[in-house]
Design a protein around this motif. Sequence first.
Motif, short mmCIF file in Angstrom:
data_model
loop_
_atom_site.label_atom_id
_atom_site.label_comp_id
_atom_site.label_asym_id
_atom_site.label_seq_id
_atom_site.Cartn_x
_atom_site.Cartn_y
_atom_site.Cartn_z
N ALA A 211 33.96 39.67 49.67
CA ALA A 211 32.51 39.58 49.71
C ALA A 211 31.95 40.81 50.43
CB ALA A 211 32.08 38.31 50.44
N GLY B 217 23.89 43.18 46.06
CA GLY B 217 24.29 41.79 46.24
C GLY B 217 24.74 41.49 47.66
N GLN C 94 27.37 49.73 41.30
CA GLN C 94 27.99 48.72 40.43
C GLN C 94 29.52 48.80 40.50
OE1 GLN C 94 25.97 46.53 39.56
NE2 GLN C 94 24.14 47.75 39.94
N LYS D 273 30.53 46.91 43.62
CA LYS D 273 30.40 45.46 43.43
C LYS D 273 31.55 44.91 42.60
CE LYS D 273 26.28 44.02 42.13
NZ LYS D 273 24.96 44.08 41.43
N ARG D 274 31.87 45.62 41.50
CA ARG D 274 32.97 45.15 40.64
C ARG D 274 34.30 45.19 41.39
NH1 ARG D 274 33.52 49.18 36.99
NH2 ARG D 274 35.36 49.93 38.12
N HIS D 275 34.54 46.27 42.11
CA HIS D 275 35.81 46.43 42.82
C HIS D 275 35.97 45.34 43.89
CE1 HIS D 275 39.37 48.66 43.85
NE2 HIS D 275 39.02 48.73 45.12
N ALA D 276 34.89 45.03 44.58
CA ALA D 276 34.95 43.97 45.60
C ALA D 276 35.23 42.62 44.96
CB ALA D 276 33.64 43.94 46.39
N PHE D 277 34.53 42.31 43.88
CA PHE D 277 34.70 41.01 43.22
C PHE D 277 36.11 40.86 42.68
CE2 PHE D 277 34.50 38.17 39.54
CZ PHE D 277 33.97 37.04 40.14
N GLU D 278 36.62 41.90 42.05
CA GLU D 278 37.98 41.83 41.48
C GLU D 278 39.04 41.62 42.54
OE1 GLU D 278 37.33 44.64 37.51
OE2 GLU D 278 38.20 45.51 39.33
N ASN D 279 38.74 42.02 43.77
CA ASN D 279 39.69 41.87 44.87
C ASN D 279 39.39 40.66 45.76
OD1 ASN D 279 41.73 44.28 45.15
ND2 ASN D 279 39.82 45.14 44.35
N GLY D 280 38.40 39.84 45.36
CA GLY D 280 38.08 38.63 46.12
C GLY D 280 37.45 38.92 47.47
N GLY E 107 35.84 39.45 53.66
CA GLY E 107 34.76 40.35 53.29
C GLY E 107 34.82 41.67 54.04
#
Length: 305
Positions: free
Chosen positions: A96, A132, A84, A87-94, A67
Amino acid sequence: MERRNFLKNAGLGSAAIVLPKPNIQADNKLKPRIKLSVSSYSYWHFKGDKFPIEKVIDDAARMGLDGIDILHRQMEGEDNAYIQKLKRHAFENGIALTCLSIHQGFVYPDAAERKKHIDHTLHCIELAAKMGIPCLRLNTGRWNTIKSFDDFMKARGIEPAIAGYTEDDAFAWCIDGVAQCVKKAEELGILLALENHWGLAATPQGMIRIHKAINSPWLQLLMDTGNFLEDPYDKLEMIAKDTCFVQAKTYYGGGVWYSLDLDYERIVKILNQVNYQGYISIEFEGNEAAESGVRKSVELLRKYI
């Protein structure tokens, strides 16, 4: 009938099969599984152009971290499109988004000034919820009788009170300010983490005093390993059981304001003793280039977690 024949043929007859009884108490005690994060502050020390949060996410992913925690002042803005996108960029790269580190303080005799900081904190709680991010870093604030932070660091984080006021006054202001923020934190599910970030939280006793006075599960402590300048380990041990987030200072290339030779094997043992299950987030505060300083910090922490 088929089961009975199977047991008989297996030589068990009608005897009961006795399995070992699980140790439920032992099973319920989690083994320490500390996760490694990095602070965006590691790449930007309030000087020059801001280092983009997206690039911090990219670097964390390349290093296989879990993270990042975000320095609020380092964000490009607070508009919905930007939030947003992060958030998307973090999620796509695994990756947190683990903590939002904000700046505020409650050590002001003027009630109107304190309200500005309370309102800012409430706003940032709402911002963390939109992003988030489950944890928000809090400061107590300080007297600001030493105006320059560089001079404040030269004084080892010690400054006199404002004339006519005492530490008890400051603790009362701070406790009242935090208390006004806890309800919103609970409502939105944001854990407030009070850091040993100078001022009233420069000692474990000060942190514990505020924590006990608030007496809410939505206020816990943030352990910054580099902010107890003298004899840090006993002090870190005092706050460990109430710690919900850790920021780990490193100083490759020499510290921006000072350097500490921290024993991370010992610090991780302190955390393991209280069964800490959260994140250690690297706060690289050295003069070496962040690209190499952060990587060295990751290698150091991985030895022990």
